[in-house]
Design a protein around this motif. Structure first.
Motif, PDB file in Angstrom:
ATOM      1  N   TYR A 114      44.064  35.935  42.256  1.00 50.81           N
ATOM      2  CA  TYR A 114      44.905  35.240  41.296  1.00 50.81           C
ATOM      3  C   TYR A 114      45.254  33.890  41.907  1.00 50.81           C
ATOM      4  CZ  TYR A 114      45.828  39.782  39.036  1.00 50.81           C
ATOM      5  OH  TYR A 114      45.699  40.998  38.386  1.00 50.81           O
TER       6      TYR A 114
ATOM      7  N   GLN B 232      48.231  30.486  41.541  1.00 49.00           N
ATOM      8  CA  GLN B 232      49.466  29.995  40.939  1.00 49.00           C
ATOM      9  C   GLN B 232      49.608  28.519  41.300  1.00 49.00           C
ATOM     10  OE1 GLN B 232      53.173  31.823  42.284  1.00 49.00           O
ATOM     11  NE2 GLN B 232      54.061  31.575  40.250  1.00 49.00           N
TER      12      GLN B 232
ATOM     13  N   LYS C 226      52.477  29.728  35.974  1.00 44.92           N
ATOM     14  CA  LYS C 226      52.309  31.178  35.996  1.00 44.92           C
ATOM     15  C   LYS C 226      51.288  31.609  37.032  1.00 44.92           C
ATOM     16  CE  LYS C 226      52.813  31.844  31.016  1.00 44.92           C
ATOM     17  NZ  LYS C 226      52.254  32.479  29.823  1.00 44.92           N
ATOM     18  N   VAL C 227      51.389  32.849  37.442  1.00 40.86           N
ATOM     19  CA  VAL C 227      50.319  33.478  38.201  1.00 40.86           C
ATOM     20  C   VAL C 227      49.179  33.774  37.223  1.00 40.86           C
ATOM     21  CG1 VAL C 227      49.673  35.499  39.570  1.00 40.86           C
ATOM     22  CG2 VAL C 227      51.966  34.520  39.802  1.00 40.86           C
TER      23      VAL C 227
ATOM     24  N   PHE D  40      45.161  35.160  36.510  1.00 46.19           N
ATOM     25  CA  PHE D  40      44.036  35.982  36.971  1.00 46.19           C
ATOM     26  C   PHE D  40      42.789  35.124  37.122  1.00 46.19           C
ATOM     27  CE2 PHE D  40      41.263  39.563  37.292  1.00 46.19           C
ATOM     28  CZ  PHE D  40      40.164  39.303  36.484  1.00 46.19           C
TER      29      PHE D  40
ATOM     30  N   SER E 133      38.183  40.010  39.185  1.00 49.13           N
ATOM     31  CA  SER E 133      38.327  41.345  39.768  1.00 49.13           C
ATOM     32  C   SER E 133      36.969  41.799  40.275  1.00 49.13           C
ATOM     33  CB  SER E 133      38.908  42.331  38.757  1.00 49.13           C
ATOM     34  OG  SER E 133      38.093  42.415  37.609  1.00 49.13           O
TER      35      SER E 133
ATOM     36  N   GLU F   7      35.365  41.609  36.181  1.00 53.51           N
ATOM     37  CA  GLU F   7      35.895  40.727  35.141  1.00 53.51           C
ATOM     38  C   GLU F   7      36.233  39.380  35.765  1.00 53.51           C
ATOM     39  OE1 GLU F   7      39.237  42.401  33.039  1.00 53.51           O
ATOM     40  OE2 GLU F   7      39.388  40.703  31.674  1.00 53.51           O
TER      41      GLU F   7
ATOM     42  N   MET G 206      48.527  28.043  45.034  1.00 47.08           N
ATOM     43  CA  MET G 206      48.596  29.247  45.890  1.00 47.08           C
ATOM     44  C   MET G 206      47.568  30.224  45.372  1.00 47.08           C
ATOM     45  SD  MET G 206      50.871  29.536  48.371  1.00 47.08           S
ATOM     46  CE  MET G 206      51.609  31.148  48.525  1.00 47.08           C
TER      47      MET G 206
ATOM     48  N   PHE H  19      46.366  34.086  45.568  1.00 46.54           N
ATOM     49  CA  PHE H  19      46.803  35.415  45.973  1.00 46.54           C
ATOM     50  C   PHE H  19      45.648  36.404  45.830  1.00 46.54           C
ATOM     51  CE2 PHE H  19      51.149  34.434  46.510  1.00 46.54           C
ATOM     52  CZ  PHE H  19      51.548  33.613  45.464  1.00 46.54           C
TER      53      PHE H  19
ATOM     54  N   GLN I 265      48.892  47.067  41.790  1.00 52.13           N
ATOM     55  CA  GLN I 265      48.204  46.024  42.544  1.00 52.13           C
ATOM     56  C   GLN I 265      49.157  45.483  43.594  1.00 52.13           C
ATOM     57  OE1 GLN I 265      46.151  43.104  40.129  1.00 52.13           O
ATOM     58  NE2 GLN I 265      45.513  44.666  38.661  1.00 52.13           N
TER      59      GLN I 265
ATOM     60  N   GLN J 256      54.534  45.785  33.520  1.00 52.19           N
ATOM     61  CA  GLN J 256      55.036  45.856  34.892  1.00 52.19           C
ATOM     62  C   GLN J 256      55.979  44.695  35.166  1.00 52.19           C
ATOM     63  OE1 GLN J 256      50.710  47.539  36.437  1.00 52.19           O
ATOM     64  NE2 GLN J 256      51.927  46.344  37.834  1.00 52.19           N
TER      65      GLN J 256
ATOM     66  N   TYR K  81      57.561  42.422  38.409  1.00 51.78           N
ATOM     67  CA  TYR K  81      57.368  42.035  39.802  1.00 51.78           C
ATOM     68  C   TYR K  81      58.493  41.100  40.202  1.00 51.78           C
ATOM     69  CZ  TYR K  81      52.538  43.741  40.052  1.00 51.78           C
ATOM     70  OH  TYR K  81      51.419  44.530  40.077  1.00 51.78           O
TER      71      TYR K  81
ATOM     72  N   ASN L  14      43.829  46.002  32.334  1.00 54.50           N
ATOM     73  CA  ASN L  14      42.957  45.992  33.504  1.00 54.50           C
ATOM     74  C   ASN L  14      43.456  44.928  34.480  1.00 54.50           C
ATOM     75  OD1 ASN L  14      41.023  46.846  35.252  1.00 54.50           O
ATOM     76  ND2 ASN L  14      39.382  45.624  34.359  1.00 54.50           N
ATOM     77  N   LYS L  15      43.182  43.675  34.213  1.00 54.31           N
ATOM     78  CA  LYS L  15      43.824  42.637  35.025  1.00 54.31           C
ATOM     79  C   LYS L  15      45.303  42.547  34.645  1.00 54.31           C
ATOM     80  CE  LYS L  15      42.626  39.389  31.464  1.00 54.31           C
ATOM     81  NZ  LYS L  15      41.469  38.738  30.854  1.00 54.31           N
ATOM     82  N   LEU L  16      46.051  41.793  35.420  1.00 56.34           N
ATOM     83  CA  LEU L  16      47.459  41.544  35.094  1.00 56.34           C
ATOM     84  C   LEU L  16      47.585  40.178  34.424  1.00 56.34           C
ATOM     85  CD1 LEU L  16      49.186  42.773  38.362  1.00 56.34           C
ATOM     86  CD2 LEU L  16      49.252  43.872  36.130  1.00 56.34           C
TER      87      LEU L  16
ATOM     88  N   PHE M  56      50.454  37.589  33.536  1.00 56.34           N
ATOM     89  CA  PHE M  56      51.842  37.343  33.926  1.00 56.34           C
ATOM     90  C   PHE M  56      52.545  36.400  32.959  1.00 56.34           C
ATOM     91  CE2 PHE M  56      52.509  39.232  38.070  1.00 56.34           C
ATOM     92  CZ  PHE M  56      51.224  39.436  38.542  1.00 56.34           C
ATOM     93  N   GLY M  57      53.850  36.623  32.804  1.00 59.40           N
ATOM     94  CA  GLY M  57      54.713  35.620  32.204  1.00 59.40           C
ATOM     95  C   GLY M  57      55.065  34.578  33.247  1.00 59.40           C
ATOM     96  N   ALA M  58      55.776  33.544  32.807  1.00 56.05           N
ATOM     97  CA  ALA M  58      56.116  32.441  33.701  1.00 56.05           C
ATOM     98  C   ALA M  58      57.220  32.803  34.684  1.00 56.05           C
ATOM     99  CB  ALA M  58      56.526  31.220  32.884  1.00 56.05           C
TER     100      ALA M  58
END
Lengths: 117, 109
Positions: free
Chosen positions: A35, A37, A42-43, A45, A48, A56, A89, A91, A106, B34, B36, B95-97, B99-101
């Motif tokens: 991932y 950022q 946002k983080v 994707f 994978s 993916e 960044m 990750f 994860q 989820q 975090y 499957n993948k995540l 994310f929101g901000a």
């Protein structure tokens, strides 16, 4: 407690140079992820990876990016010719089961800060 | 288009109060949602997962609700402490995540 590790913590490179970011996932995990950022965003994707194949990838993950698991422990992200907008960044994450499995979690590494000048 | 939205403003609360963070999404049908925690310069740390057929999940001082009709999750921290100050990320798992901000929470003594 087992954890994902990443090296280096900070990488500075010139535009157009190749960089390789390294990750050591948790040892019994089979699914690996990258991932990124961008500062203040946002983080997102990227990709994978399972069973030595990409399972993916996002539209960010273009031909300049590649991933590899060169041995039993490392998982790498290569950017062939870095651009200014690759500064972010990055990750690495790993999980024991697939993202569709009920109890998948994860685990994220601490990140590598990539600065492209 | 698909969106995940969290409170964009930082949330400032007094120690001991309950913090409530909101996550809304559109055009997704996630099986799991989820939450975090992310501290500055660090990677996200998993807190809680809730399934689409669960209304509520608790873990110590944390509580998550998931309303698939409203397409919303609420994340509560009760008896908040200054050490709870961080950015909290909502993520849909497809499957993948995704994310929101994130919402930045500051708990003041």
């Amino acid at each position: 407690e087992p954890e994902v590790t990443q090296t280096p913590s900070h990488q500075v490179t010139q535009m157009g140079q190749e960089v390789i970011l390294r990750c050591v996932p948790i040892s019994n995990h089979l699914y690996f992820y990258w991932y990124r950022q961008i500062l203040g965003q946002k983080v997102e994707f990227l990709v994978s990876f399972y069973n030595n194949e990409i399972s993916e990838k996002s539209e960010i993950f273009d031909d300049q990016f590649s991933v590899e698991r060169p041995d039993g422990s490392n998982f790498t992200l290569k950017i062939r010719s870095t651009k200014l907008e690759d500064s972010a960044m990055y990750f690495c994450a790993s999980s024991e089961r697939s993202g569709l499995a009920q109890d998948n979690e994860q685990f994220f590494g601490p990140g590598t800060r990539l600065t492209v000048l | 288009s698909q969106k995940i939205e969290q409170n964009s403003e930082a949330l400032n609360i007094q120690e001991g109060k309950t913090a409530t963070l909101t996550c809304n999404y559109t055009n997704y049908s996630p099986a799991y949602l989820q939450w975090y925690r992310q501290d500055p310069g660090r990677g996200p740390v998993f807190l809680l997962l809730i399934r689409e057929n669960e209304k509520e999940k608790r873990k110590e001082r944390l509580k998550v609700t998931f309303d698939t009709t409203l397409k919303q999750s609420l994340f509560h921290i009760t008896a908040s402490q200054p050490a709870d100050s961080a950015t909290y990320l909502c993520a849909l798992r497809v499957n993948k995540l995704i994310f929101g901000a994130g919402t930045r929470l500051a708990v003041h003594p």
